[in-house]
Design an enzyme around this catalytic site. Structure first.
Site, PDB file in Angstrom:
ATOM      1  N   HIS A 277       6.938  25.881 -39.926  1.00 57.98           N
ATOM      2  CA  HIS A 277       8.214  25.811 -40.820  1.00 57.98           C
ATOM      3  C   HIS A 277       8.491  25.216 -42.162  1.00 57.98           C
ATOM      4  O   HIS A 277       7.810  26.213 -42.847  1.00 57.98           O
ATOM      5  CB  HIS A 277       9.321  26.406 -40.017  1.00 57.98           C
ATOM      6  CG  HIS A 277       8.990  26.967 -38.884  1.00 57.98           C
ATOM      7  ND1 HIS A 277       9.751  28.177 -38.938  1.00 57.98           N
ATOM      8  CD2 HIS A 277       9.166  26.651 -37.205  1.00 57.98           C
ATOM      9  CE1 HIS A 277       9.508  29.443 -37.794  1.00 57.98           C
ATOM     10  NE2 HIS A 277       9.878  27.837 -37.178  1.00 57.98           N
ATOM     11  N   ASP A 328       6.253  32.811 -34.101  1.00 58.10           N
ATOM     12  CA  ASP A 328       7.107  32.562 -33.631  1.00 58.10           C
ATOM     13  C   ASP A 328       7.602  33.277 -32.344  1.00 58.10           C
ATOM     14  O   ASP A 328       7.663  33.305 -30.949  1.00 58.10           O
ATOM     15  CB  ASP A 328       7.266  32.139 -34.348  1.00 58.10           C
ATOM     16  CG  ASP A 328       8.569  31.190 -35.120  1.00 58.10           C
ATOM     17  OD1 ASP A 328       9.076  30.599 -33.245  1.00 58.10           O
ATOM     18  OD2 ASP A 328       9.713  30.974 -35.418  1.00 58.10           O
TER      19      ASP A 328
END
Length: 450
Positions: A277, A328
């Protein structure tokens, strides 16, 4: 020996695809890559045999999904009924985590990984922290959940890097794990090491890696223990980093620095580490990541689904951090969408166009992702590398009339027709050869959400 004749193939160090390429492989490795003269005529000394498999469209090396939480696939379409943020979404995620056991985890992960295969993903990095049974009680085999994931990937026909995740505390200030979180914890980093050391995947398709869940979940004084284990074993190390502003604020309040600075001070950053991220880094954080050559895995479809924000992708790449991609939470399983979102989100953030070339997005989706997962011999159509091939239609409603170089801005996972992993065909004509993916997804999700 197996031969494929690709209408177009994207070869290493090429800015765009090459027409008419003969690819040969034996024992799961590429043995020859030969661009042919226009029109499919072979140059002198090259014989195109009739048994070569024709691959109409664009053929790419295998795509790498560098960040996955397989059980999150059960949440797709179930968390959009009202307002909220990452933290409210997390409560729903915990409800699913509470219901899983090794058998149901195997079924769900098998279906999720097979969906990835349909999307052209030949290798996945599973950020795995669902270790123990209810209330945190270990199973008779403390690595039963890990073994389920390894078996699931084998059934789906893709490679796996199991990023065994240290998840020890509930917050930066060291609060104890409670509720479902107790299933994630090993007590301390030394007991995490003891459990991980006892597990070695027995299959050639799977490798072991390590992960620090976040600075919220591993106390500062134990970060070096996890990082040291990864370094001694020569395996990749991943970590969730600055996904939320609240994480940054909490870290400053407890440690007087950002999460990136804390990781740097404890020896976590480096070329074998991937920060996942990195949505809210400071300028100093970007420099720390780049100077240490720490990779960054971007997960744009999840970051927008959870309202996380848009990270400074171009600045991180220019600072020296290799970029990779992940799905994810699997709100979407489509590496083409993840790749183009890197460019399109940067346009939203800066209100300018043209930040990443198609070749850069191609690299993030292929060779950089494999490198981040410890498979340095994959992600390229080159001699000696793994024979992973992904063919994308150029005649669908989405791709018709699109030049091959534009595939990452036009194609979707639905345009993948043919997938080869280590020389074995896993997907043909858009169908998985061994898994009925929609049916298995439906049943596996019903079992843990009903």
């Amino acid at each position: 020996m197996t031969r494929w004749l690709a209408e177009y193939a994207w070869l290493p160090d090429h800015a765009e695809p090459t027409p008419d390429v003969l690819i040969e492989a034996e024992a799961g490795r590429v043995t020859a890559v030969t661009p042919l003269v226009g029109g499919g005529a072979a140059p002198a000394g090259v014989e195109v045999l009739g048994d070569a498999v024709r691959l109409p469209g664009l053929t790419l090396p295998g795509l790498a999904n560098a960040h996955s939480h397989a059980f999150h696939r059960a949440l797709r379409g179930r968390t959009h009924g009202g307002r909220g943020d990452f933290w409210s979404w997390r409560d729903v995620m915990y409800d699913v985590a509470a219901r899983l056991d090794p058998d149901s985890y195997l079924a769900l992960a098998r279906a999720a990984y097979a969906e990835m295969a349909l999307a052209g993903i030949t290798c996945v990095g599973e950020f795995h922290y669902l270790h123990h049974g209810p209330e945190g009680r270990p199973y008779a085999d403390p690595n039963a959940m890990s073994a389920a994931l390894v078996e699931a990937a084998a059934h789906a026909g893709i490679r796996l890097t199991l990023l065994d995740t240290a998840y020890l505390t509930a917050s930066v200030d060291g609060a104890e794990l409670v509720g479902t979180q107790r299933r994630f914890g090993d007590g301390d980093a030394l007991r995490w090491v003891e459990r991980v050391d006892a597990f070695r995947p027995e299959n050639d398709h799977a490798r072991l890696g390590a992960a620090i869940h976040s600075v919220r979940a591993v106390p500062a004084e134990q970060l070096a223990t996890v990082a040291g284990w990864a370094d001694r074993n020569g395996v990749p190390l991943h970590v969730h980093l600055s996904e939320q502003p609240a994480e940054n604020d909490a870290c400053r309040a407890v440690h007087g620095c950002t999460p990136t600075r804390l990781l740097a001070d404890h020896g976590v950053l480096g070329p074998h580490t991937t920060a996942v991220h990195a949505t809210h880094p400071t300028s100093a954080d970007v420099a720390l990541l780049g100077d240490s050559r720490t990779g960054v895995c971007l997960c744009p479809t999840t970051e927008r689904d959870l309202a996380d924000g848009i990270g400074p992708a171009r600045r991180m790449a220019e600072a020296g951090s290799p970029l990779s991609l992940g799905s994810d939470s699997h709100a979407v399983v489509d590496l083409f969408e993840e790749a183009r979102a890197v460019e399109l989100d940067e346009r939203l953030r800066t209100r300018r166009r043209g930040h990443f070339s198609p070749a850069e997005l191609f690299t993030a989706a292929t060779v950089a992702g494999h490198a981040a997962l410890g498979w340095g011999d994959a992600g390229r159509l080159s001699v000696g590398d793994r024979a992973d091939l992904v063919t994308v239609r150029l005649d669908s409603a989405r791709t018709a009339g699109v030049p091959p170089v534009g595939a990452f801005f036009a194609a979707t996972a639905a345009d993948v027709t043919h997938v080869v992993v280590d020389g074995r065909t896993v997907v043909a004509d858009g169908r998985h050869r061994t898994v009925d993916v929609p049916t298995e997804l439906r049943h596996a999700i019903q079992d843990v959400t009903a």
